[in-house]
Design an enzyme around this catalytic site. Sequence first.
Site, PDB file in Angstrom:
ATOM      1  N   CYS A   8       0.940  -1.247   0.049  1.00  0.00           N
ATOM      2  CA  CYS A   8      -0.078   0.028   0.152  1.00  0.00           C
ATOM      3  C   CYS A   8       0.816   1.180   0.122  1.00  0.00           C
ATOM      4  O   CYS A   8       2.195   1.148  -0.346  1.00  0.00           O
ATOM      5  CB  CYS A   8      -1.095   0.047   1.053  1.00  0.00           C
ATOM      6  SG  CYS A   8      -0.209   0.031   2.627  1.00  0.00           S
ATOM      7  N   ASN A  11       2.108   1.661   4.453  1.00  0.00           N
ATOM      8  CA  ASN A  11       2.471   0.166   5.129  1.00  0.00           C
ATOM      9  C   ASN A  11       2.148   0.182   6.480  1.00  0.00           C
ATOM     10  O   ASN A  11       2.782  -0.464   7.377  1.00  0.00           O
ATOM     11  CB  ASN A  11       3.944  -0.254   4.834  1.00  0.00           C
ATOM     12  CG  ASN A  11       4.363  -1.684   5.383  1.00  0.00           C
ATOM     13  OD1 ASN A  11       5.265  -2.110   5.781  1.00  0.00           O
ATOM     14  ND2 ASN A  11       3.391  -2.523   5.025  1.00  0.00           N
ATOM     15  N   CYS A  13      -1.524   0.568   7.309  1.00  0.00           N
ATOM     16  CA  CYS A  13      -3.111   0.524   7.523  1.00  0.00           C
ATOM     17  C   CYS A  13      -3.424  -0.940   6.741  1.00  0.00           C
ATOM     18  O   CYS A  13      -3.590  -1.983   7.242  1.00  0.00           O
ATOM     19  CB  CYS A  13      -3.872   1.551   7.060  1.00  0.00           C
ATOM     20  SG  CYS A  13      -3.903   3.140   7.972  1.00  0.00           S
ATOM     21  N   ARG A  14      -3.483  -0.759   5.034  1.00  0.00           N
ATOM     22  CA  ARG A  14      -3.994  -1.744   4.480  1.00  0.00           C
ATOM     23  C   ARG A  14      -3.027  -2.988   4.111  1.00  0.00           C
ATOM     24  O   ARG A  14      -3.585  -4.178   4.434  1.00  0.00           O
ATOM     25  CB  ARG A  14      -4.505  -1.416   2.931  1.00  0.00           C
ATOM     26  CG  ARG A  14      -5.640  -0.361   3.201  1.00  0.00           C
ATOM     27  CD  ARG A  14      -5.758   0.623   1.937  1.00  0.00           C
ATOM     28  NE  ARG A  14      -4.471   1.335   1.688  1.00  0.00           N
ATOM     29  CZ  ARG A  14      -4.223   1.995   0.725  1.00  0.00           C
ATOM     30  NH1 ARG A  14      -5.027   2.045  -0.299  1.00  0.00           N
ATOM     31  NH2 ARG A  14      -3.321   2.783   0.564  1.00  0.00           N
ATOM     32  N   SER A  15      -1.624  -2.774   3.813  1.00  0.00           N
ATOM     33  CA  SER A  15      -0.904  -3.767   3.526  1.00  0.00           C
ATOM     34  C   SER A  15      -0.398  -4.751   4.970  1.00  0.00           C
ATOM     35  O   SER A  15      -0.560  -5.990   4.659  1.00  0.00           O
ATOM     36  CB  SER A  15       0.245  -3.544   2.648  1.00  0.00           C
ATOM     37  OG  SER A  15       1.123  -2.297   3.218  1.00  0.00           O
TER      38      SER A  15
END
Length: 157
Positions: A8, A11, A13-15
């Site tokens: 993301c 690095n 939140c999402r990934s």
Amino acid sequence: MIRVLFVCLGNICRSPTAEGVFRHLLETRSLSDRIAADSAGTAAYHIGQPPDRRSQAAARRRHIDLSGQRARQVVMADFGRFDYLLAMDRENLANLLAICPPDAAHKVRLLLDFGPGGAGENVPDPYYGGGDGFETVLDLIEAATRGLLADIHAKHL
Ligand code: 4NP
């Protein structure tokens, strides 16, 4: 070993969420010795930081522990080392493809290409939004990582 890198922007939140969800799935299927998960960001803003507290809390409610992860930036060696480099949104995808060696471009995809909704969708960035965004991220990632595992089974295992 099949290696999967989730990517993301920050690095945090999402990934990291995708890494934790996928690692948990691998543990429940006893596949941790055959498939490895990691994550990285295209930007350097948060290097060395643990995942956002809201991401950690949302994952913990689903019995997934993100606390040990630390943000890092994508490096060129990742394009050789990983079998799948999976972007959370189309901006992350474009940033990866801009630096990707041509012979590795086939490994760079959107994570949600493996989701039930079909190809081309973004995992929306929850960082500047409300708490609901973190639940949405988990729902999308849980579905897509099951599809990813099916793809790995079909092609590699
Ligand atoms: P991520 O979310 O890409 O899912 O980790 C973000 C985290 C931080 C920032 C942007 C997105 N930021 O601009 O600091």
